[in-house]
Design a protein around this motif. Structure first.
Motif, PDB file in Angstrom:
ATOM      1  N   TRP A  42       0.841  -1.187   0.000  1.00 46.80           N
ATOM      2  CA  TRP A  42       0.000   0.000   0.000  1.00 46.80           C
ATOM      3  C   TRP A  42       0.884   1.248   0.000  1.00 46.80           C
ATOM      4  O   TRP A  42       1.841   1.340   0.774  1.00 46.80           O
TER       5      TRP A  42
ATOM      6  N   GLY B 230       0.904   5.168   0.725  1.00 45.80           N
ATOM      7  CA  GLY B 230       0.174   6.267   1.342  1.00 45.80           C
ATOM      8  C   GLY B 230       0.975   7.545   1.480  1.00 45.80           C
ATOM      9  O   GLY B 230       0.457   8.558   1.940  1.00 45.80           O
TER      10      GLY B 230
ATOM     11  N   ASP C  66      -3.213   5.089  -2.882  1.00 44.54           N
ATOM     12  CA  ASP C  66      -4.430   5.347  -2.122  1.00 44.54           C
ATOM     13  C   ASP C  66      -4.902   6.791  -2.247  1.00 44.54           C
ATOM     14  O   ASP C  66      -4.213   7.719  -1.830  1.00 44.54           O
TER      15      ASP C  66
ATOM     16  N   GLU D 142      -8.053   7.476  -1.062  1.00 43.94           N
ATOM     17  CA  GLU D 142      -9.131   7.608  -0.074  1.00 43.94           C
ATOM     18  C   GLU D 142      -8.623   8.193   1.233  1.00 43.94           C
ATOM     19  O   GLU D 142      -9.167   9.172   1.754  1.00 43.94           O
TER      20      GLU D 142
ATOM     21  N   ARG E  58      -6.948   3.498  -5.616  1.00 46.25           N
ATOM     22  CA  ARG E  58      -8.209   3.555  -4.873  1.00 46.25           C
ATOM     23  C   ARG E  58      -8.696   5.003  -4.825  1.00 46.25           C
ATOM     24  O   ARG E  58      -8.034   5.861  -4.240  1.00 46.25           O
TER      25      ARG E  58
ATOM     26  N   TYR F 206      -7.543  -0.234   6.871  1.00 47.48           N
ATOM     27  CA  TYR F 206      -8.327   0.068   5.674  1.00 47.48           C
ATOM     28  C   TYR F 206      -9.401  -0.966   5.409  1.00 47.48           C
ATOM     29  O   TYR F 206      -9.684  -1.273   4.298  1.00 47.48           O
TER      30      TYR F 206
END
Length: 272
Positions: A23, A25, A46, A48, A78, A272
């Motif tokens: 992931w 971020g 990401d 979100e 995402r 998440y």
């Protein structure tokens, strides 16, 4: 003219392969490029919970792109929500694989599928001359070839999504179901405790239904033991860590060797 990029991530999912992901971020193209060199099968950008915009996602796609020809680091993005207009912008900058959060109904899933496809199969707006996705109309037959390269992953993470998983997983054009353990555990009344038996049973129920529909199955779990358990259970795309957490944990561990009052990181192992 150029050829359309083949979505090898989607191909691998349809071949029932196991793909290990990370992931992202940090919302930074430099760190994204660094992580693209490591060898993870897929990288989730990401939009979100990370401070990403269309521009920063574009920069990360560009930084990851040189490494995709080696057969890894395929980007998945995402969005903050499953909005058709936002999806159109994501696809135009070159996103082929979307993981959409908070999918709750089959009707919502059908709208997402439609948003990712050009008419007459869907409602994606036609503006390829302005789009990086088509190399600004330099990809021969882009408008006729793009639809088949789109990959939609629906994130199921609340009670309504859980109750409707059979219908959601049955929607044509949904390539996979992604389980969000943190939100799911909170929705079931066990916030911060995805290991609770009720949460684990819900995860296994979603997994059984998804597999019965012939769809790919994914999850994010940063605890290595649990991640391996899900892989052994047949999950196809499993994210095993988050760049922000890795940085915090490593930085605290290093400082702890020099300062006795620094405690080890207690970052959640599933998020998440």
């Amino acid at each position: 003219m150029h050829s359309i990029p083949i979505n090898q991530f989607k191909m691998a999912l349809h071949q029932d392969k196991t793909l290990i992901g990370l992931w992202l971020g940090l919302a930074n193209s430099y760190s994204s490029e660094l992580l693209a060199t490591i060898g993870y099968d897929w990288l989730l950008i990401d939009g979100e919970h990370a401070p990403n915009s269309i521009s920063t996602i574009l920069q990360q796609l560009q930084s990851i792109a040189p490494y995709q020809h080696k057969g890894y680091s395929f980007p998945v993005v995402r969005p903050p929500l499953g909005d058709s207009a936002l999806i159109k912008q994501y696809l135009d900058i070159g996103v082929q694989s979307l993981l959409v959060p908070m999918v709750e109904t089959a009707e919502q899933a059908k709208l997402l599928v439609s948003s990712m496809h050009y008419p007459p199969d869907g409602i994606r707006g036609v503006g390829s001359a302005l789009a990086r996705a088509s190399l600004w109309s330099q990809i021969d037959e882009y408008l006729n070839l793009a639809n088949e390269q789109m990959c939609l992953l629906a994130q199921v993470e609340n009670v309504e999504g859980l109750n409707n998983i059979d219908e959601i997983a049955s929607v044509a054009g949904v390539d996979g179901i992604f389980i969000g353990p943190a939100d799911l555990s909170a929705a079931l009344g066990h916030r911060g405790n995805p290991q609770h038996p009720e949460v684990q049973e819900a995860i296994l129920h979603i997994a059984r239904v998804t597999k019965s529909k012939g769809k790919a199955l994914g999850i994010l779990y940063a605890d290595p033991k649990m991640a391996k358990t899900y892989i052994d259970a047949g999950f196809n795309f499993v994210a095993v860590g988050v760049d922000t957490s890795l940085l915090v944990k490593s930085a605290k561990s290093l400082l702890g060797q020099f300062k006795s009052d620094i405690k080890p990181s207690t970052i959640q192992t599933s998020i998440y």
